[in-house]
Write an enzyme that holds these catalytic residues in place. Structure first.
Site, PDB file in Angstrom:
ATOM      1  N   HIS A   1       0.799  -1.220   0.000  1.00  0.00           N
ATOM      2  CA  HIS A   1       0.000   0.000   0.000  1.00  0.00           C
ATOM      3  C   HIS A   1       0.836   1.277   0.000  1.00  0.00           C
ATOM      4  O   HIS A   1       0.287   2.361  -0.188  1.00  0.00           O
ATOM      5  CB  HIS A   1      -0.916   0.035   1.225  1.00  0.00           C
ATOM      6  CG  HIS A   1      -2.041  -0.947   1.151  1.00  0.00           C
ATOM      7  ND1 HIS A   1      -2.881  -1.053   0.078  1.00  0.00           N
ATOM      8  CD2 HIS A   1      -2.456  -1.887   2.040  1.00  0.00           C
ATOM      9  CE1 HIS A   1      -3.776  -2.003   0.296  1.00  0.00           C
ATOM     10  NE2 HIS A   1      -3.543  -2.527   1.472  1.00  0.00           N
TER      11      HIS A   1
ATOM     12  N   GLU B   1      -6.345 -11.144   7.892  1.00  0.00           N
ATOM     13  CA  GLU B   1      -7.050  -9.865   7.784  1.00  0.00           C
ATOM     14  C   GLU B   1      -8.401  -9.970   7.078  1.00  0.00           C
ATOM     15  O   GLU B   1      -8.988  -8.952   6.727  1.00  0.00           O
ATOM     16  CB  GLU B   1      -6.163  -8.833   7.077  1.00  0.00           C
ATOM     17  CG  GLU B   1      -5.555  -9.314   5.768  1.00  0.00           C
ATOM     18  CD  GLU B   1      -4.550  -8.339   5.182  1.00  0.00           C
ATOM     19  OE1 GLU B   1      -4.504  -7.176   5.613  1.00  0.00           O
ATOM     20  OE2 GLU B   1      -3.802  -8.744   4.273  1.00  0.00           O
TER      21      GLU B   1
ATOM     22  N   ASP C   1      -8.067  -3.973   7.891  1.00  0.00           N
ATOM     23  CA  ASP C   1      -8.828  -4.871   7.024  1.00  0.00           C
ATOM     24  C   ASP C   1      -9.636  -5.875   7.844  1.00  0.00           C
ATOM     25  O   ASP C   1     -10.771  -6.211   7.481  1.00  0.00           O
ATOM     26  CB  ASP C   1      -7.890  -5.610   6.071  1.00  0.00           C
ATOM     27  CG  ASP C   1      -7.497  -4.757   4.875  1.00  0.00           C
ATOM     28  OD1 ASP C   1      -8.383  -4.103   4.299  1.00  0.00           O
ATOM     29  OD2 ASP C   1      -6.310  -4.728   4.521  1.00  0.00           O
TER      30      ASP C   1
END
Length: 266
Positions: free
Chosen positions: A54, A156, A182
């Site tokens: 990310h 997650e 998440d």
């Protein structure tokens, strides 16, 4: 507050310490800024996690980040790859990373794929890197390299929780790692920190730490500050990663701006 430096540790020992469930504290790097990474790597964190999923730091920057971490000789460099793709895992390890964090693992089958991507024949499918950074840092004997590399998979999603026991029992997995944002969303949170999902998240975290302990593997989590890291370690997690460089940069800049405007108004 003491300003004494933290004990110096050999980064090569990271995988062994992780497997031994030693309490470890890491820091998260999201920015493609090797000079800043080098400074942070000298502070004494046990490991530096580099976000290849990310963050704004993509594959061309992984190598520079590992060079920056290794330059200080204090922390182990770990890379979160974009997915369970064995090619991405191999590229990350060839930079000399002491381990990979593999996101969005939802089954024991995906966990086995990640493990095999981290290990050479006959235990896995990783290609021997030859005269690149991994050999410089970890040697040229495949079995010895494998012993010094950690395979960490993320829990997650709802599917990962459903297959939690089998994931934790996967041979060769060194640790599970919670992505709380998440995981919260998977449990019904509308945003990270939504109080409506707080009880479900707490129950899930207890399940995860219990499963990891029963299967003798490490269990980590991402947190927003050092105080939260201490709390999670006391709750049964064995490693915790603190915030990120981009978050702290913004927080520091905002605090200085607020202070300047407060003084100006006075």
């Amino acid at each position: 507050m003491s300003t004494a430096p933290s004990p110096r540790r050999d980064p090569v020992s990271f995988a062994a310490r992780l497997r031994g469930r030693d309490p470890l504290v890491g820091y998260w790097i999201a920015l493609d800024n090797p000079a800043a990474t080098e400074r942070i790597a000298g502070l004494g964190y046990d490991y530096i996690g580099v976000d290849g999923q990310h963050g704004v730091l993509h594959q061309p920057g992984w190598q520079a980040a590992m060079l920056a971490v290794d330059a200080r000789g204090r922390s182990a460099g770990v890379i979160r790859v974009p997915s369970p793709d064995p090619v991405a895992i191999g590229i990350a390890l060839d930079t000399g990373a002491r381990g990979v964090i593999v996101p969005m693992v939802e089954s024991a089958e995906q966990a086995r794929t990640a493990v095999r991507a981290c290990r050479h024949h006959p235990a896995g499918t990783r290609s021997l890197g030859g005269p690149v950074r991994a050999e410089l840092r970890l040697g040229s004997v495949p079995a010895e390299i494998d012993d010094r590399v950690a395979c960490i998979v993320m829990i997650e999603t709802a599917a990962a929780l459903d297959d939690l026991e089998a994931i934790c029992a996967t041979e060769g997995i060194d640790a599970v790692y919670v992505g709380p944002a998440d995981l919260s969303a998977a449990l019904g949170a509308r945003w990270f920190g939504d109080p409506a999902a707080a009880d479900a998240l707490a129950a899930a975290l207890e399940r995860i730490t219990d499963a990891a302990r029963r299967h003798g593997i490490a269990c980590g989590i991402h947190v927003m500050d050092g105080e939260s890291a201490a709390k999670r370690l006391a709750q049964g997690f064995t490693f915790a990663t603190v915030s990120s460089d981009i978050t702290h940069l913004q927080q520091a800049a905002a605090a200085h701006l607020a202070a300047a405007r407060c003084l100006d108004a006075a």
